[in-house]
Design an enzyme around this catalytic site. Structure first.
Site, PDB file in Angstrom:
ATOM      1  N   ARG A   1       0.819  -1.224   0.000  1.00 57.81           N
ATOM      2  CA  ARG A   1       0.000   0.000   0.000  1.00 57.81           C
ATOM      3  C   ARG A   1       0.853   1.275   0.000  1.00 57.81           C
ATOM      4  NH1 ARG A   1      -3.174  -3.318   3.538  1.00 57.81           N
ATOM      5  NH2 ARG A   1      -5.055  -4.015   2.425  1.00 57.81           N
TER       6      ARG A   1
ATOM      7  N   LYS B   1       3.434  11.316 -11.143  1.00 58.60           N
ATOM      8  CA  LYS B   1       2.556  10.503 -11.986  1.00 58.60           C
ATOM      9  C   LYS B   1       3.254   9.178 -12.271  1.00 58.60           C
ATOM     10  CE  LYS B   1      -0.312  13.558 -14.816  1.00 58.60           C
ATOM     11  NZ  LYS B   1      -0.580  13.981 -16.204  1.00 58.60           N
TER      12      LYS B   1
ATOM     13  N   GLU C   1      10.083  17.470 -25.169  1.00 55.30           N
ATOM     14  CA  GLU C   1       9.453  17.881 -23.911  1.00 55.30           C
ATOM     15  C   GLU C   1      10.032  19.195 -23.400  1.00 55.30           C
ATOM     16  OE1 GLU C   1       6.927  16.792 -22.204  1.00 55.30           O
ATOM     17  OE2 GLU C   1       6.592  14.669 -22.659  1.00 55.30           O
TER      18      GLU C   1
ATOM     19  N   LYS D   1       7.751  22.588 -14.192  1.00 62.04           N
ATOM     20  CA  LYS D   1       6.878  21.469 -13.845  1.00 62.04           C
ATOM     21  C   LYS D   1       6.574  21.470 -12.354  1.00 62.04           C
ATOM     22  CE  LYS D   1       5.689  16.730 -14.495  1.00 62.04           C
ATOM     23  NZ  LYS D   1       5.853  15.503 -15.262  1.00 62.04           N
TER      24      LYS D   1
ATOM     25  N   GLU E   1      -3.965  17.048 -11.102  1.00 67.20           N
ATOM     26  CA  GLU E   1      -4.453  17.454 -12.423  1.00 67.20           C
ATOM     27  C   GLU E   1      -5.950  17.755 -12.457  1.00 67.20           C
ATOM     28  OE1 GLU E   1      -4.343  15.583 -16.805  1.00 67.20           O
ATOM     29  OE2 GLU E   1      -2.397  15.573 -15.827  1.00 67.20           O
TER      30      GLU E   1
ATOM     31  N   ARG F   1      -2.435  21.660 -14.005  1.00 70.60           N
ATOM     32  CA  ARG F   1      -1.468  20.626 -14.382  1.00 70.60           C
ATOM     33  C   ARG F   1      -1.725  20.094 -15.792  1.00 70.60           C
ATOM     34  NH1 ARG F   1       1.332  15.838 -10.763  1.00 70.60           N
ATOM     35  NH2 ARG F   1       2.557  14.994 -12.484  1.00 70.60           N
TER      36      ARG F   1
ATOM     37  N   ASN G   1       0.205  18.817 -20.556  1.00 69.53           N
ATOM     38  CA  ASN G   1      -0.169  17.912 -21.636  1.00 69.53           C
ATOM     39  C   ASN G   1      -0.224  18.603 -23.002  1.00 69.53           C
ATOM     40  OD1 ASN G   1      -0.539  15.461 -20.130  1.00 69.53           O
ATOM     41  ND2 ASN G   1      -2.381  16.370 -19.261  1.00 69.53           N
TER      42      ASN G   1
ATOM     43  N   HIS H   1       0.056  16.549 -26.111  1.00 66.56           N
ATOM     44  CA  HIS H   1      -0.111  15.137 -25.765  1.00 66.56           C
ATOM     45  C   HIS H   1      -1.415  14.525 -26.275  1.00 66.56           C
ATOM     46  CE1 HIS H   1       3.323  15.997 -23.283  1.00 66.56           C
ATOM     47  NE2 HIS H   1       3.358  14.774 -22.788  1.00 66.56           N
TER      48      HIS H   1
ATOM     49  N   HIS I   1      -0.639  11.096 -27.923  1.00 63.86           N
ATOM     50  CA  HIS I   1      -1.074   9.791 -27.434  1.00 63.86           C
ATOM     51  C   HIS I   1      -1.845   9.018 -28.496  1.00 63.86           C
ATOM     52  CE1 HIS I   1      -0.721  10.985 -22.894  1.00 63.86           C
ATOM     53  NE2 HIS I   1       0.437  10.761 -23.463  1.00 63.86           N
TER      54      HIS I   1
ATOM     55  N   HIS J   1       8.014   8.821 -27.740  1.00 68.39           N
ATOM     56  CA  HIS J   1       7.068   9.718 -27.062  1.00 68.39           C
ATOM     57  C   HIS J   1       7.397  11.193 -27.305  1.00 68.39           C
ATOM     58  CE1 HIS J   1       4.305  11.301 -24.096  1.00 68.39           C
ATOM     59  NE2 HIS J   1       5.310  11.939 -23.504  1.00 68.39           N
TER      60      HIS J   1
END
Length: 368
Positions: free
Chosen positions: A121, A143, A185, A227, A237, A241, A245, A248, A252, A266
């Site tokens: 956990r 993330k 990026e 960032k 997000e 945030r 993206n 993106h 994606h 990517h």
């Protein structure tokens, strides 16, 4: 060495940026440990290059290390290798107060972070990103996750690292294509919120790519600062945030269309996606006609992919790409959110985009 502090209350951590950090890793990690032992997840390529340097750096501070090297590549970021990693960590008797170390690029960082998030956990982990893309983006902000057959990063958790060590020296072992993919990026940060940084990249990008260490440190530091500022404002997000993206939504869909393989890395998809986002913004009357042209000119000057025709092989038609975009995590209440821009350095999030305009843009880009 430069240090950026991420002041998330109760989960604060430092990002150290500079040369020679891998051989000194034990200095930074030892104060975080309850017992002098860590479990390292890496990939086979990175492990062959850097694992023994890390082992020696940890041993110098009396820290014992066990390691598992997973296969290289985006296909590792799925259930099979994730299960293998978690079971291995359990076999290594990593306790709740133990420490997982991610040594690698974005794939390993995301997978190892998610493994740490669910193991018992939640155990702590350290990010040691070895690619430019991971240093400026995926290693920072918490993330973590893996890909589903349905789409990228659809399975995961927010789980902040305890420390990030961005050793600039390891960037020298990257293939030029991988370095430039990470640069996609870096460019994104200038485009979304710092026009002066984009100006600086236009002047210094070639030196940065050819190995200028000071330029690399400055680019990584500024990217990480931006960032971190956004993550502190909006960790999970809910608002700001999503600006990270930029590019993106298109990226994606293109990654899914190319099977998350070597056809499109990517960061290459991010660069193409940023160019498309600015083109869409221009067509909607949000930014000047010069902005998309200026972005493509810079990507071109850096020798990077900047449009769909640069992707080898067949792509789906515009409707096929739209269907892939509809599976994106940024869909809210059935509406796709786009990150658009009023100009370089001035991005914003919106769901108010006519799908017909997106379809027309994609159709024309595919036909170009």
């Amino acid at each position: 060495m430069e240090t950026v502090h991420v002041p998330l209350e109760g989960r604060e951590y430092d990002i150290h940026i500079g040369p020679g950090l891998l051989p000194r890793a034990g200095e930074f990690i030892a104060p975080l440990l309850h017992t002098p032992k860590v479990a390292v997840l890496t990939d086979e390529t990175v492990g062959a290059l850097h694992l023994e340097t890390l082992r020696a750096g940890l041993a110098a501070s009396g820290i014992e290390m066990t390691a598992l090297a997973l296969p290289e590549g985006e296909s590792t970021k799925g259930w099979d290798q994730f299960s293998r990693a978690v079971e291995w960590l359990i076999e290594q008797k990593v306790e709740r107060r133990g420490m997982v170390v991610a040594l690698g690029g974005g794939v390993i960082g995301d997978l190892a972070g998610f493994a740490a998030a669910v193991l018992r956990r939640g155990v702590r982990f350290v990010q040691i990103p070895t690619s430019l893309l991971a240093q400026v983006d995926s290693s920072v902000g918490g993330k973590t996750g893996i890909n589903s057959k349905q789409g990228k990063n659809l399975i995961g958790a927010f789980h902040q690292p305890s420390l990030v060590l961005a050793d600039i020296d390891v960037l020298g072992t990257l293939k030029p294509r991988d370095f430039l993919a990470g640069y996609g990026e870096v460019v994104k940060y200038g485009l979304l919120g710092d026009a002066k940084f984009f100006d600086w990249l236009e002047q210094n990008g070639p030196a940065l790519a050819s190995g200028d260490q000071a330029a690399r440190i400055r680019a990584v530091r500024r990217s990480v600062e931006m960032k971190a500022e956004i993550v502190v404002r909006d960790e999970t997000e809910q608002g700001d945030r999503a600006l990270l993206n930029l590019g993106h939504t298109f990226c994606h869909a293109l990654e899914a269309a190319t099977g998350y393989g070597d056809r499109l890395l990517h960061g290459e998809g991010v660069a193409i996606g940023c160019a498309l986002a600015f083109e869409l913004s221009q067509r909607m009357g949000l930014c000047s006609q010069e902005d998309p042209s200026r972005i493509r000119a810079h990507l071109d000057a850096m020798g990077m992919k900047k449009d769909l025709r640069a992707i080898p092989g067949e792509l789906p038609d515009a409707d096929g790409l739209m269907a892939l975009m509809a599976q994106d995590k940024k869909v809210l209440d059935g509406k796709l959110r786009f990150i658009l821009a009023r100009g370089i350095g001035d991005a914003f999030v919106t769901s108010d985009v006519d799908p017909a305009l997106v379809r027309q843009l994609l159709s024309e880009a595919l036909a170009a």
